[in-house]
Every structure is written in structure tokens, then in C-alpha cells.
Design an enzyme around this catalytic site. Structure first.
Site, short mmCIF file in Angstrom:
data_model
loop_
_atom_site.label_atom_id
_atom_site.label_comp_id
_atom_site.label_asym_id
_atom_site.label_seq_id
_atom_site.Cartn_x
_atom_site.Cartn_y
_atom_site.Cartn_z
CE LYS A 113 0.90 1.39 4.41
NZ LYS A 113 1.57 2.67 4.76
CG ASP B 223 -0.97 0.83 8.47
OD1 ASP B 223 -1.70 1.76 8.89
OD2 ASP B 223 0.18 1.00 8.06
#
Length: 319
Positions: free
Chosen positions: A17, A162
């Protein structure tokens, strides 16, 4: 997150990401930071396989770097400096995720987990968090627990801020989301495809150290402009100067971040920024062809490991 379910195992591709926006709002009583961040999943994947074992309850993890990544790193320089470390089984987030799921859901089976790493560690690209999300997702399927994404995300949040992103954003299919709280509150949204180049210079940045050195702004930046751009068709309207409040402490820790900022400023790209706590960097390009051209130029300069990628979401691999 791509996955394939076979009779004896579940295979998952866990994406990296980037943070297109990362602002710190306050220091929390629990030691974490209240933040606002816009994250997108991109097409650089680790591969994880979970095979259930019915004859014993042990969980084993076999973790290694992809041979192609090691070869590329060695061509550039010190592979350890470019790829980072692989933590031992007991402290690896993948092992901890599967063990937590087994304990919380009182699973009597064990599991053999094999993880092939391609996402560099300590890069800000979320490899460890994505792997943990993939492990929860795959073990849930392998053990036939039929748990909801919300339940898996509840477990994920206890392991890392996350990790829920990779479960929720992947489920929507766009791989894009706004995260608030300490990162565990996820609001996925559909957005257009982006073509990017990821850069991982030698040496990583400790997330804990970057947060320890950070400063809370008196007037936080807003994520509204970047969200509006992502939801529109105006790719070129993305501001060249993006927000990442962790870039200042990352620059104190690693001079490579400043060097990459200078390098990318000289490139003909839409925008560029450090991802997460660094030391990884990204450049947004106009097209996939443009991304390959930018990647070739960066590889020639030997700034580190370079990956042309696109944004991505979850897709099922059928037999």
C-alpha cells in the site's frame, strides 16, 4: 487481496500500500496517534499459503524472500539493506495473527503457513500488515470458520493499526480507503486507477522511531482535496505536493528520503511523496507506459529497488 482456495490449502496474494495522505491530529492516551490517512493498495504482492493440519494444533511459519527480489537487490547493492529483515516466527505478525485467530475462536486444528516475500520491510509499503491481514483471511477460509470481515478486522486492529485496511478496502474491490482513529476505522470508497512507481532505497525507517519524533501540527491539513481528486477523472489535478506528517522525522532518521525527494522533483511526474513512515517513496504517473519509463530512468540511477505498479483491489482466482 487475491486468493485461491484449493482442497488442501488457501493461497493469497497480499498487496503493498501507499499513503497518499497522512496527517497527525493528536496524541492519544493509549500512546498511539489520532490520525487521518488515505491509503491505496498497489500491485506489488507477497504470496501466502495456509494449509490446515488436523493431526496436531501447532502453527508453523516458513518465511523467505522471493528469489527474484534477492537477485534484483544484489544487482543494486546490499540485499539486506534493500529488502530489510525477516522477523523470527514468534514475533512475525503472520504467525501472531494466525495464533490469535486460533486462540480466540478455539480452533483445534493447526496450520502450516508459507510466506514468500516481495514487499521490502521497513519501507512504509505495509508488507507486514498486509501479510497479517492475508493470514487472517486465509486461515479463516482454511479452517472454515466463516467469520465476517468485521470480526477479522476486530482481531486485526489488536495487532496493528494498518491491518484492517487490507481487509476492508480489499473487500470493496477498489483497494482505496480513508482511515481514522489510530488507523483502525476504515471507510472504503470507489476510486479510479492510478499508475505509480514505488522506490525502496537502501536502509529502512523504524515506524516507532518516526512516530516518537513527530510533531502534531497546530492546524492539520485536510484530506478533502485528495479524496475529491481520487473520486474524479481529473488525474492531473492531484496536487504535486502531498501531505505526509511523518516525512520530517523520517528525514532526520534517513538522508535517503531527502535524496529521493530531490530525485523525484526532477522527474516529469504528476506527484511524489514518501509512503507511511518511509523510507519507501512513490511517484504518481500519467499512464502505465509513463510509469515504466519513469521506472527505467530510476533503475538506471540505481536509487534503490524500483517497482512500476497500479492500484488494485480484491479478485478471486478460480480453479
Amino acid at each position: 487481496m487475491l486468493f485461491q482456495r484449493l482442497a488442501s490449502k488457501v493461497s493469497v496474494l497480499a498487496p503493498a500500500k501507499i499513503n497518499l495522505f497522512l496527517e497527525l491530529l493528536a496524541k492519544r492516551a493509549d500512546g498511539f496517534h489520532e490520525l487521518e490517512t488515505v491509503m491505496v493498495a498497489v500491485s506489488l504482492f507477497d504470496r501466502l499459503e495456509v494449509t490446515p493440519t488436523s493431526d496436531h494444533p501447532e502453527i508453523t511459519l516458513d518465511c523467505a524472500w522471493d528469489a527474484g527480489q534477492v537477485a534484483q537487490a544484489k544487482q543494486i547493492g546490499d540485499a539486506g539493506q534493500l529488502l530489510g529483515d525477516l522477523p523470527p516466527q514468534e514475533t512475525n505478525l503472520v504467525y501472531r495473527a494466525v495464533k490469535l485467530l486460533q486462540t480466540e475462536e478455539k480452533v483445534r486444528q493447526g496450520a502450516k503457513v508459507v510466506l514468500q516475500k516481495r514487499i521490502p520491510s521497513a519501507s512504509g509499503f505495509g508488507g507486514a500488515s498486509s501479510d497479517a491481514a492475508a493470514a487472517l483471511f486465509a486461515a479463516n477460509l482454511a479452517w472454515k470458520l466463516n467469520l465476517s470481515i468485521d470480526r477479522l478486522s476486530e482481531l486485526a486492529a489488536s495487532l496493528g493499526s494498518d491491518i484492517p485496511f487490507f481487509l476492508h478496502a480489499g473487500q470493496l474491490g477498489s483497494g482505496q480507503a480513508m482511515a481514522t482513529g489510530r488507523g483502525e476505522k476504515i471507510e472504503s470508497f470507489p476510486g479510479r486507477r492510478l499508475d505509480l512507481v514505488l522506490i525502496r532505497p537502501p536502509g529502512g525507517v523504524s515506524t516507532a522511531e518516526a512516530y516518537r519524533r513527530c510533531r502534531i501540527p497546530e492546524v492539520p491539513d485536510s484530506a478533502d482535496p485528495i479524496l475529491a481528486n481520487l473520486k474524479s477523472d481529473q488525474r492531473m489535478s492531484i496536487p504535486r505536493n502531498l501531505t505526509n506528517r511523518l516525512i520530517a522525522p523520517a528525514r532526520e532518521i534517513s538522508s535517503r528520503v531527502d535524496q529521493l525527494a530531490t530525485t523525484c522533483e526532477q522527474l516529469d511526474v504528476v506527484a511524489h511523496q514518501m509512503s507511511g513512515s518511509g523510507s519507501g517513496y512513490f511517484a504518481i504517473c500519467r499512464s502505465s507506459t509513463h510509469a515504466r519509463q519513469v521506472a527505467a530512468r530510476l533503475k538506471a540511477q540505481k536509487v534503490g529497488m524500483v517497482f512500476p505498479v497500479t492500484t488494485c483491489g480484491i479478485r478471486t482466482l478460480r480453479n
